[in-house]
Design an enzyme around this catalytic site. Structure first.
Site, short mmCIF file in Angstrom:
data_model
loop_
_atom_site.label_atom_id
_atom_site.label_comp_id
_atom_site.label_asym_id
_atom_site.label_seq_id
_atom_site.Cartn_x
_atom_site.Cartn_y
_atom_site.Cartn_z
N LYS A 199 -3.42 -2.16 15.50
CA LYS A 199 -4.14 -1.14 14.69
C LYS A 199 -4.93 -0.35 15.40
CE LYS A 199 -1.98 -1.82 10.68
NZ LYS A 199 -0.88 -0.58 10.27
N LEU B 228 0.78 -1.38 -0.05
CA LEU B 228 0.15 -0.09 0.17
C LEU B 228 0.83 1.08 0.10
CD1 LEU B 228 -2.79 -1.14 2.65
CD2 LEU B 228 -2.82 -1.18 0.19
N THR C 154 -3.39 -6.59 -2.16
CA THR C 154 -2.30 -6.22 -2.51
C THR C 154 -1.53 -7.66 -2.83
OG1 THR C 154 -1.89 -6.96 -0.04
CG2 THR C 154 -2.32 -4.44 -0.53
N TYR D 117 -2.37 -8.32 16.01
CA TYR D 117 -2.43 -7.11 14.75
C TYR D 117 -3.59 -6.45 15.16
CZ TYR D 117 -3.35 -5.29 10.03
OH TYR D 117 -3.37 -4.52 8.98
N SER E 185 -5.97 0.48 10.17
CA SER E 185 -6.79 -0.85 9.58
C SER E 185 -8.12 -0.88 10.23
CB SER E 185 -6.11 -1.99 9.71
OG SER E 185 -6.83 -3.27 9.38
#
Length: 263
Positions: A171, A51, A202, A167, A152
């Site tokens: 975020k 990104l 991605t 994760y 995110s």
């Protein structure tokens, strides 16, 4: 033809415009110019791939000056050295986009602590360290600036079926860090906002989906727009938040997720 000359356009310093002028359309600044990033030096972390690379290309289209600099975003000395290198080359920094980060899918009971700490050091520490270094530079210059943290939607929802608690927590931290620094640095003219992408196609996600095609169907079934996002879908939002078009926006989270978190 635009009826306004540059001298007729209202200033960007908050000076009020007469209501009669607004009703007639006179006194309204042309929209497009305030999106420009011309003559601004923008630092994009994680810009070598994913990104960050795509957003960097979008920024370059409006300010065509680019150099590459290396940093371990989790190491304070490396970050400081990188910022010094950028300043040596470009003499100033105006804006920052923190795109460096990664995710791993591990059940919490099996996640190796050293890997979890590495994830946090890149996603959270890296964001914080770069933001602080750039803020110190802007304050020394007594210059305004804009920062965009790449968070995110996982900072606000729990993804299923993949397990990724560390994760998600990282975020959520990035999102709240943006809000906290936005308040702390507002009087210095430094705006801090957060973009929270949804499921994006991605190279990394395509590799995951090649191994788990069932995931793509699961993810898309929850997206009202019926498709995953393309990295290019972030180019407009990041340009908006970096530019004067968003000069009264700070501490905001902009979700670019096709409506996933709405339902």
């Amino acid at each position: 033809m635009n009826p306004l000359t540059s001298s007729e356009a209202p200033p960007l310093d908050g000076t009020p415009v007469a209501s009669a002028d607004l009703r007639s359309g006179l006194g309204a600044a042309p929209t497009l110019p305030v999106f420009t990033l011309n003559d601004r030096i923008v630092v994009v972390t994680g810009g070598a791939s994913g990104l960050g690379l795509v957003m960097g290309k979008g920024i370059v289209e409006t300010t065509p000056r680019i150099t590459a600099h290396h940093a371990d975003v989790s190491d304070p000395a490396s970050v400081a050295s990188c910022i010094a290198s950028i300043l040596s080359t470009h003499k100033k920094i105006d804006s920052l986009v923190t795109s460096a980060g990664f995710t791993e899918n591990w059940p919490a009971t099996e996640y190796p602590p050293d890997r979890m700490r590495r994830l946090w050091s890149v996603n959270v520490d890296g964001t914080y360290l770069f933001a602080v270094e750039v803020a110190k530079h802007l304050m020394e210059r007594k210059a305004e600036g804009s920062m965009v943290f790449i968070g995110s939607m996982s900072g606000a929802i729990v993804n299923v079926p993949q397990p990724q608690a560390p994760y998600n927590a990282s975020k959520a931290a990035v999102r709240h860090l943006a809000s906290s620094l936005a308040v702390e640095w507002a009087t210095s003219g430094i705006r801090v906002n957060c973009i929270s992408p949804g499921y994006m196609l991605t190279a990394l996600t395509e590799k995951i989906l090649d191994a788990r095609p069932d995931l793509k169907e699961k993810w898309i079934s929850g997206i009202p727009m019926g498709r995953m996002g393309n990295p290019q879908d972030l180019m407009g939002p990041v340009t908006f938040l970096l530019s004067d078009a968003s000069r009264y926006v700070t501490g905001a989270e902009l979700r670019v997720d096709g409506g996933y978190t709405v339902i």
